[in-house]
Scaffold this motif. Structure first.
Motif, PDB file in Angstrom:
ATOM      1  N   GLN A 379     112.857 117.144  80.913  1.00  0.00           N
ATOM      2  CA  GLN A 379     113.752 116.820  82.018  1.00  0.00           C
ATOM      3  C   GLN A 379     114.032 118.067  82.843  1.00  0.00           C
ATOM      4  O   GLN A 379     114.365 119.116  82.310  1.00  0.00           O
ATOM      5  CB  GLN A 379     115.060 116.234  81.485  1.00  0.00           C
ATOM      6  CG  GLN A 379     114.922 114.807  80.989  1.00  0.00           C
ATOM      7  CD  GLN A 379     116.261 114.106  80.857  1.00  0.00           C
ATOM      8  OE1 GLN A 379     117.303 114.658  81.203  1.00  0.00           O
ATOM      9  NE2 GLN A 379     116.237 112.881  80.350  1.00  0.00           N
ATOM     10  N   MET A 380     113.892 117.935  84.166  1.00  0.00           N
ATOM     11  CA  MET A 380     114.105 119.046  85.081  1.00  0.00           C
ATOM     12  C   MET A 380     114.912 118.571  86.281  1.00  0.00           C
ATOM     13  O   MET A 380     115.009 117.368  86.550  1.00  0.00           O
ATOM     14  CB  MET A 380     112.765 119.633  85.534  1.00  0.00           C
ATOM     15  CG  MET A 380     111.862 120.078  84.390  1.00  0.00           C
ATOM     16  SD  MET A 380     110.317 120.812  84.956  1.00  0.00           S
ATOM     17  CE  MET A 380     110.897 122.365  85.609  1.00  0.00           C
ATOM     18  N   ASP A 381     115.505 119.514  86.996  1.00  0.00           N
ATOM     19  CA  ASP A 381     116.267 119.180  88.193  1.00  0.00           C
ATOM     20  C   ASP A 381     115.337 118.644  89.280  1.00  0.00           C
ATOM     21  O   ASP A 381     114.184 119.082  89.414  1.00  0.00           O
ATOM     22  CB  ASP A 381     117.004 120.416  88.727  1.00  0.00           C
ATOM     23  CG  ASP A 381     118.093 120.883  87.789  1.00  0.00           C
ATOM     24  OD1 ASP A 381     118.607 120.055  87.015  1.00  0.00           O
ATOM     25  OD2 ASP A 381     118.425 122.084  87.819  1.00  0.00           O
ATOM     26  N   PHE A 382     115.858 117.702  90.065  1.00  0.00           N
ATOM     27  CA  PHE A 382     115.070 117.123  91.153  1.00  0.00           C
ATOM     28  C   PHE A 382     115.089 118.097  92.328  1.00  0.00           C
ATOM     29  O   PHE A 382     116.015 118.103  93.155  1.00  0.00           O
ATOM     30  CB  PHE A 382     115.663 115.770  91.567  1.00  0.00           C
ATOM     31  CG  PHE A 382     114.801 115.026  92.548  1.00  0.00           C
ATOM     32  CD1 PHE A 382     113.830 114.150  92.118  1.00  0.00           C
ATOM     33  CD2 PHE A 382     114.962 115.219  93.910  1.00  0.00           C
ATOM     34  CE1 PHE A 382     113.032 113.466  93.031  1.00  0.00           C
ATOM     35  CE2 PHE A 382     114.177 114.544  94.831  1.00  0.00           C
ATOM     36  CZ  PHE A 382     113.202 113.667  94.384  1.00  0.00           C
ATOM     37  N   LYS A 383     114.089 118.933  92.399  1.00  0.00           N
ATOM     38  CA  LYS A 383     113.953 119.869  93.505  1.00  0.00           C
ATOM     39  C   LYS A 383     112.521 120.387  93.530  1.00  0.00           C
ATOM     40  O   LYS A 383     111.817 120.353  92.518  1.00  0.00           O
ATOM     41  CB  LYS A 383     114.933 121.035  93.376  1.00  0.00           C
ATOM     42  CG  LYS A 383     114.708 121.901  92.144  1.00  0.00           C
ATOM     43  CD  LYS A 383     115.720 123.036  92.078  1.00  0.00           C
ATOM     44  CE  LYS A 383     115.480 123.929  90.857  1.00  0.00           C
ATOM     45  NZ  LYS A 383     116.467 125.028  90.780  1.00  0.00           N
ATOM     46  N   GLN A 384     112.098 120.856  94.680  1.00  0.00           N
ATOM     47  CA  GLN A 384     110.755 121.418  94.803  1.00  0.00           C
ATOM     48  C   GLN A 384     110.693 122.738  94.042  1.00  0.00           C
ATOM     49  O   GLN A 384     111.542 123.612  94.216  1.00  0.00           O
ATOM     50  CB  GLN A 384     110.412 121.628  96.270  1.00  0.00           C
ATOM     51  CG  GLN A 384     110.373 120.337  97.084  1.00  0.00           C
ATOM     52  CD  GLN A 384     109.939 120.571  98.515  1.00  0.00           C
ATOM     53  OE1 GLN A 384     108.992 121.296  98.760  1.00  0.00           O
ATOM     54  NE2 GLN A 384     110.640 119.942  99.466  1.00  0.00           N
ATOM     55  N   GLN A 385     109.695 122.885  93.192  1.00  0.00           N
ATOM     56  CA  GLN A 385     109.544 124.077  92.382  1.00  0.00           C
ATOM     57  C   GLN A 385     108.109 124.181  91.915  1.00  0.00           C
ATOM     58  O   GLN A 385     107.322 123.237  92.038  1.00  0.00           O
ATOM     59  CB  GLN A 385     110.489 124.040  91.181  1.00  0.00           C
ATOM     60  CG  GLN A 385     110.382 122.752  90.355  1.00  0.00           C
ATOM     61  CD  GLN A 385     111.512 122.621  89.360  1.00  0.00           C
ATOM     62  OE1 GLN A 385     111.629 123.428  88.454  1.00  0.00           O
ATOM     63  NE2 GLN A 385     112.350 121.588  89.529  1.00  0.00           N
ATOM     64  N   SER A 386     107.770 125.304  91.357  1.00  0.00           N
ATOM     65  CA  SER A 386     106.420 125.525  90.859  1.00  0.00           C
ATOM     66  C   SER A 386     106.325 125.078  89.407  1.00  0.00           C
ATOM     67  O   SER A 386     107.206 125.370  88.594  1.00  0.00           O
ATOM     68  CB  SER A 386     106.053 127.010  90.966  1.00  0.00           C
ATOM     69  OG  SER A 386     104.805 127.254  90.337  1.00  0.00           O
TER      70      SER A 386
END
Length: 482
Positions: A379-386
């Motif tokens: 689970q990760m935050d909903f945001k653009q990332q690499s």
């Protein structure tokens, strides 16, 4: 005045003037406003903190009580070697989070110019304060060095000021924790908890149960007893697990149920996922919640299998459980008891993993659980990332919860397109949860998302239902009926 000047010079070297990161936690009556960004504000804050620490050290009762501690990261820097420059900021971020979680409002912590940490405890005695520092050090080691037995962190306790020099006594975190375990194991409780208890007052009188604040400064301080809340355990919420249906858009079937931790309140409301566990800091309590979720889910899977019904089930497991050997090993022993024929229906959902976990560390933990599951999602935050750092670790995919903001749907759709593109490049599947409208489900399909969940697909349930087919006409029909 010579001795005072010497200590001031030492404190200046610790603070490194404006280069040091200062994070004071002052007593309520002695809080200072934060720096206002003007030239010299950081130096002024540093000097105020220096003066307060100086006053503490000049009080024999404080110094002799061992309330000032230094967490020396030197050995950790040596173990990381050439990787230290790249990981330095991640180490600091993790250390700051651990310290924030462990200290009270009346305690003080700051990083020195030598990249070590000074902690000043307002009330804990020397032994309890040293254990808090040791626990912080151990968790930091587990995060960045795993179970490397050669690694350790030195915890130094200030025991007084002699001839203008602060006198320290040194111990290693592993020794402090090892010495604490026999005492903790003798407790009647079935959990091994290392959290310190409130000590007796300096004059030998018993500690007050209520929280304390102090009016005034220095020797003229007057203790003020604050009231405490008296609530039943139910008022603070009960922990459990619910199961959300997950729609496989490609196969047009609800074949997966995502187990999610929930914290339910007396009015029937609840919070779910990692947010439900925000108030839980004890690793053994997290382990118990993870173990309950795993055992309950596998028993459901086994019942479905015996009735010749097939279903994939996602089981939450927290970083706190996998990071340390003392919690990971009991969890893996439960995993080892799972029959081989059920493991292909099991998905592990990794929760509370801190950002910036080193690739090698993540690969190591995934290697431990891989034999017992079909897939592993994080689970990760909903945001653009690499996601390039996740490629090759053994992770199957990522789960992201869509923010509940219908007014921002156009922007969220664009972000989802970008997130899916980056995830596909890293070879990761993606599951988007929190979808509450048909339009967002359609947008997820257009973006290339395979697995979706949310109230639009179905609310969380106490027990998974049988696998069922869900076509697009069915989704639109249910939308019209709603």
């Amino acid at each position: 005045m010579t001795s005072i000047a010497a200590v001031r010079r030492l404190l200046h070297r610790w603070f490194g003037h404006a280069d040091a990161t200062v994070r004071p936690r002052a007593p309520i009556a002695a809080q200072h406003p934060a720096g206002d960004g003007r030239p010299g504000a950081a130096v002024a804050d540093s000097r105020r903190l220096e003066q307060r620490l100086w006053r503490l050290l000049m009080q024999p009762a404080v110094a002799s009580a061992g309330r000032v501690h230094l967490i020396d990261l030197g050995m950790m820097r040596e173990c990381l070697g050439t990787n230290w420059p790249a990981l330095r900021q991640r180490v600091f971020a993790a250390a700051d989070a651990l310290i924030d979680r462990s200290l009270t409002r009346n305690d003080i912590s700051f990083r020195t110019s030598a990249d070590d940490y000074v902690l000043v405890f307002a009330s804990l005695d020397r032994h309890a304060a040293a254990l808090v520092c040791a626990r912080i050090a151990q968790e930091l080691l587990q995060l960045f060095l795993g179970d490397d037995r050669s690694a350790d962190i030195r915890v130094s306790t200030a025991v007084g000021v002699v001839d203008g020099h602060i006198q320290f006594e040194h111990s290693f975190a592993k020794v402090l924790m090892a010495n604490a375990r026999p005492q903790a194991d003798r407790r009647t409780d079935d959990r091994t908890v290392f959290a310190p208890v409130a000590p007796a007052a300096g004059d030998g009188s018993p500690a007050m149960a209520a929280p304390l604040a102090f009016a005034g400064e220095g020797e003229g301080r007057t203790p003020v007893v604050l009231p405490q809340l008296k609530l039943s355990p139910d008022d603070s919420g009960r922990f459990g697990i619910k199961y959300r249906p997950v729609w496989d858009i490609g196969q047009l079937v609800i074949s997966t149920y995502m187990g999610t931790p929930v914290r339910s309140f007396p009015d029937g409301s609840f919070v779910e996922g990692a947010a439900a566990l925000n108030s839980v800091t004890d690793a053994m309590e997290i382990l118990k919640l993870d173990a309950d979720a795993l055992v309950g889910s596998v028993e459901i899977l086994n019942g479905l299998f015996r009735s010749k019904s097939r279903l994939l089930m996602s089981v939450p497991v927290c970083f706190d459980t996998l990071a340390a050997r003392r919690t990971r090993q009991p969890f893996l022993e439960i995993c080892q008891s799972i029959p081989d024929y059920l493991r292909r229906f099991l998905i592990f959902e990794l929760l509370r993993f801190p950002p910036g976990v080193p690739t090698g560390r993540l690969s190591e933990l995934l290697h431990e659980v891989r034999p017992y599951c079909r897939w592993s999602f994080m689970q990760m935050d909903f945001k653009q990332q690499s996601f390039s750092g996740l490629a090759g670790t053994g992770l199957s995919g990522i789960t992201m919860a869509m923010p509940a903001d219908r007014s921002a749907e156009p922007r969220l759709m664009e972000e989802m397109n970008a997130i899916v593109t980056v995830a596909e490049r890293a070879g990761l599947m993606i599951c988007v949860t929190g979808l509450s409208t048909t339009s967002m489900v359609v947008a997820a399909r257009a973006a290339g998302v395979r697995l979706v969940a949310g109230n639009r697909i179905g609310p969380p349930q106490n027990r998974p239902r049988a696998m069922k087919r869900l076509d697009w006409p069915d989704l639109y029909r249910e939308d019209d009926e709603g």
